[in-house]
Design a protein around this motif. Sequence first.
Motif, PDB file in Angstrom:
ATOM      1  N   LEU A 135      29.918  32.074  38.696  1.00 34.07           N
ATOM      2  CA  LEU A 135      28.822  32.834  38.635  1.00 34.07           C
ATOM      3  C   LEU A 135      29.222  34.286  39.063  1.00 34.07           C
ATOM      4  O   LEU A 135      30.756  34.445  39.347  1.00 34.07           O
ATOM      5  N   CYS A 136      28.895  34.959  37.849  1.00 33.01           N
ATOM      6  CA  CYS A 136      29.306  36.118  37.576  1.00 33.01           C
ATOM      7  C   CYS A 136      28.869  37.239  37.647  1.00 33.01           C
ATOM      8  O   CYS A 136      27.136  37.326  37.654  1.00 33.01           O
ATOM      9  N   LEU A 155      32.541  34.364  40.513  1.00 27.14           N
ATOM     10  CA  LEU A 155      32.880  33.319  41.666  1.00 27.14           C
ATOM     11  C   LEU A 155      32.962  31.645  40.891  1.00 27.14           C
ATOM     12  O   LEU A 155      32.494  32.228  40.611  1.00 27.14           O
ATOM     13  N   SER A 156      33.681  31.048  41.103  1.00 31.55           N
ATOM     14  CA  SER A 156      34.181  30.123  40.864  1.00 31.55           C
ATOM     15  C   SER A 156      34.233  28.977  42.214  1.00 31.55           C
ATOM     16  O   SER A 156      34.565  29.388  43.026  1.00 31.55           O
ATOM     17  N   THR A 178      37.313  35.376  41.335  1.00 36.58           N
ATOM     18  CA  THR A 178      39.049  35.671  40.788  1.00 36.58           C
ATOM     19  C   THR A 178      38.917  36.677  40.045  1.00 36.58           C
ATOM     20  O   THR A 178      40.849  37.043  40.362  1.00 36.58           O
ATOM     21  N   SER A 179      38.611  37.943  40.687  1.00 36.22           N
ATOM     22  CA  SER A 179      39.448  39.116  39.875  1.00 36.22           C
ATOM     23  C   SER A 179      40.168  38.845  40.695  1.00 36.22           C
ATOM     24  O   SER A 179      41.448  40.169  40.318  1.00 36.22           O
ATOM     25  N   VAL A 229      46.640  28.593  41.933  1.00 36.67           N
ATOM     26  CA  VAL A 229      45.192  28.816  42.359  1.00 36.67           C
ATOM     27  C   VAL A 229      46.115  30.465  43.623  1.00 36.67           C
ATOM     28  O   VAL A 229      46.382  30.168  43.992  1.00 36.67           O
ATOM     29  N   PRO A 230      45.730  31.306  42.459  1.00 35.22           N
ATOM     30  CA  PRO A 230      46.619  32.940  42.676  1.00 35.22           C
ATOM     31  C   PRO A 230      45.710  33.093  44.197  1.00 35.22           C
ATOM     32  O   PRO A 230      44.579  33.320  43.545  1.00 35.22           O
ATOM     33  N   VAL A 231      45.892  33.104  45.109  1.00 38.43           N
ATOM     34  CA  VAL A 231      45.224  33.500  46.577  1.00 38.43           C
ATOM     35  C   VAL A 231      45.748  34.291  47.382  1.00 38.43           C
ATOM     36  O   VAL A 231      47.045  34.248  47.648  1.00 38.43           O
TER      37      VAL A 231
END
Length: 398
Positions: free
Chosen positions: A130-131, A137-138, A156-157, A216-218
Amino acid sequence: MHHPIEILSGVYYVGVNDRRTALFENLWPIPRGVSYNAYLLRDDQNVLVDTAEAGRSGFFLENLRAALGGEPLDYVVIDHVEPDHSGSLREVLSAWPEAVVVGNKKTRDLIGRFYGFDGAFHEVGDGDTLCTGKKTLSFVLTPMVHWPESMMAYETSAGVLFSSDAFGSFGTLDGALCDDETDPGGYEGEMRRYYANIVGKYSPMVQKALGRLAGVPVSAVCPSHGLIWRKDPGRVVSLYDRWSRQEADPGVVIAFGSMYGHTESLADDLARLLVEEGVSRVRVFDASRTHPSYILSEIWRTRGLLLGSCAYNAGMLPTVEQLTAKLEQSGLADRLLGFFGNYSWSGGGVRTLEAFGERTGWEVVAPPIEARSATVLSDRDRLAGLAGAMARRLRTDR
Ligand code: FEO
């Protein structure tokens, strides 16, 4: 609160503390309270991630209103329908009727049944996005962490994970919201108690969810209870990884039920004998005094478990029975077990503890010790045998 608190760029904390509820889920004592965390992402379109328990909706709405600063609310993401998080959904939609609810297929079904919801809904599946402008948001479906509809939202950004119940904790947020604003170690006990009692049963699903997040980079973990991890998110991830793998430390928990102190005396003797055998971490709990949630939390991180009970109506003391029932339901992996107790005529405490051991299939390190009435001291050699067997087994476990 009621004034905007930007915890990360464009991410506002709008959650609330609850120091009034005595029992979380009407079951678990929360002397340090609990927080219902919710987050507002401000962007071209504004997104609320989760709400708050209904009893706190007034303060929650004021926080949300302050963070929005007069802007519209476009989306409400429901990561988890359990009412400690979705309980203010009706109030949110009443105040911002234009907001579209975001969730998965099971979310829609559950909010229909809990709240009679049949409004605007944006259904997402695993991996859907959802952009909202600069942010995206993924969604990651994480069934049974903690309900079938549970999911996480990953921005994600900036690499921010809104993790729902996962990585949560009991305990209110006392001014400090984030791990860099306090000593996170102060939350670890309540975090583990929360894990063992609320999430632990679903440890395999937690492992699966962690597997999904691998690589996944968190940059930050924003759970729906307890501290926000923006300085060292790896710390909470590795704690959850360890607990969900059920990696236990060497040591022994002794939990007993005792009417007049004779079984308690056996517990104290066993504790001393274990220390003399070189076991450095021994914790003793009176099951009639300490709530099972605390005892389970300690057992969750400890390899050895000695359970004791006097006989009571041909069974074990009801408080020990409550603990063993909790252990059987908890999803706890095998522990090294031993039993002890006391009786005066027909017994039953130790016998029913042994039956518990058989049901679990966990390894019993030595035969049980059962003393008669107040003759506990004459059983010291047998107690030494049990303590020695446990200590030896812990050594070979390494
Ligand atoms: Fe915090 Fe499963 O709700």
